[in-house]
Design a protein around this motif. Structure first.
Motif, PDB file in Angstrom:
ATOM      1  N   VAL A  34      10.369  39.416  31.760  1.00 59.75           N
ATOM      2  CA  VAL A  34      10.372  38.814  33.089  1.00 59.75           C
ATOM      3  C   VAL A  34      11.069  37.460  33.008  1.00 59.75           C
ATOM      4  O   VAL A  34      10.590  36.551  32.325  1.00 59.75           O
ATOM      5  N   TYR A  59       3.636  40.452  29.150  1.00 64.20           N
ATOM      6  CA  TYR A  59       5.090  40.483  29.303  1.00 64.20           C
ATOM      7  C   TYR A  59       5.753  39.504  28.333  1.00 64.20           C
ATOM      8  O   TYR A  59       5.104  38.581  27.835  1.00 64.20           O
ATOM      9  N   LEU A 229       4.763  44.036  39.474  1.00 70.13           N
ATOM     10  CA  LEU A 229       5.227  44.318  38.117  1.00 70.13           C
ATOM     11  C   LEU A 229       4.600  45.599  37.577  1.00 70.13           C
ATOM     12  O   LEU A 229       5.272  46.390  36.889  1.00 70.13           O
TER      13      LEU A 229
END
Length: 237
Positions: A34, A59, A229
């Motif tokens: 990300v 992430y 997400l």
């Protein structure tokens, strides 16, 4: 859950940039990347904190630098000048975004370069929309209290899903600009959504902006991001 970090330096058109990457080092399992595009102040502790928060959520987060290490603003006036350069040359902004994306894809971390999203705050919200408009191969972008004016260059085929998190009383983005963005995304065939928070102004995610910050909008918008997400990549836990 040890969160580790590293800086990533690269050059683009004679300017040196330094991004900040963070991830949970407890596992070697590849995870989505990300990107985080910062406010008009550039890459600051605010963006690094968001990177650590995303790292804890599973992430590999990369807070990108769009001004260069020699052009880091020390105050609002310098930030306005640095932002104006990129606002006046959206093609240069697009090229810096694409270069930052390439650097993030090569991060030395347990990352899956086939799964990439980007988020941005304030000016960074405009940046991630422009990244999508450039046709970049990212699954989705999320703009927090961003700026919605379309660039002068023609959009490429937008591949990303788009999430816009907007303060309804933001003086920088009155309702007509929000509607214009919705029309732009609809005409481009984009999978888009806009979440508007009532009685909320610009900069609602930043506690340092006491007259702007909204704890409820900050909490709700972050929850919407995590849901977005997970829709893109599935659960990370």
């Amino acid at each position: 859950m040890p969160i580790v970090s590293q800086t990533l330096r690269h050059q683009h058109k004679g300017v040196t940039f330094e991004a900040f990457a963070a991830w949970d080092d407890a596992s070697d399992a590849p995870r989505p990347i990300v990107l985080i595009a910062g406010t008009f102040m550039g890459r600051t502790a605010f963006e690094e904190d968001k990177a650590r928060k995303l790292a804890a959520a599973g992430y590999v987060a990369v807070a990108i630098d769009l001004y260069g290490i020699e052009n880091r603003p020390a105050n609002f006036d310098e930030a306005g000048t640095a932002m104006a350069v990129l606002n006046d040359d959206r093609s240069l902004l697009r090229d810096r975004l694409r270069a930052s994306l390439e650097v993030a894809l090569g991060v030395d971390a347990p990352a899956d370069p086939a799964k990439v999203a980007a988020i941005g705050f304030c000016f960074g919200g405009k940046c991630v929309l422009d990244l999508a408009r450039s046709g970049a191969d990212v699954a989705g972008v999320a703009s927090f209290h961003g700026l919605y004016d379309a660039p002068p260059f023609a959009n490429e085929a937008i591949k990303a899903k788009v999430l816009v998190l907007h303060g309804w009383n933001d003086p920088l983005d009155p309702p007509e600009t929000v509607l214009a963005l919705a029309k732009e995304m609809t005409d481009a065939g984009v999978d888009w959504q806009i979440h508007a928070y009532g009685h909320t102004v610009h900069g609602f995610t930043n506690p340092a902006r006491e007259t702007m910050y909204s704890p409820s909008a900050d909490r709700r918008s972050w929850r919407s991001l995590i849901d977005f997400l997970e829709e893109l990549f599935g659960p990370t836990g």
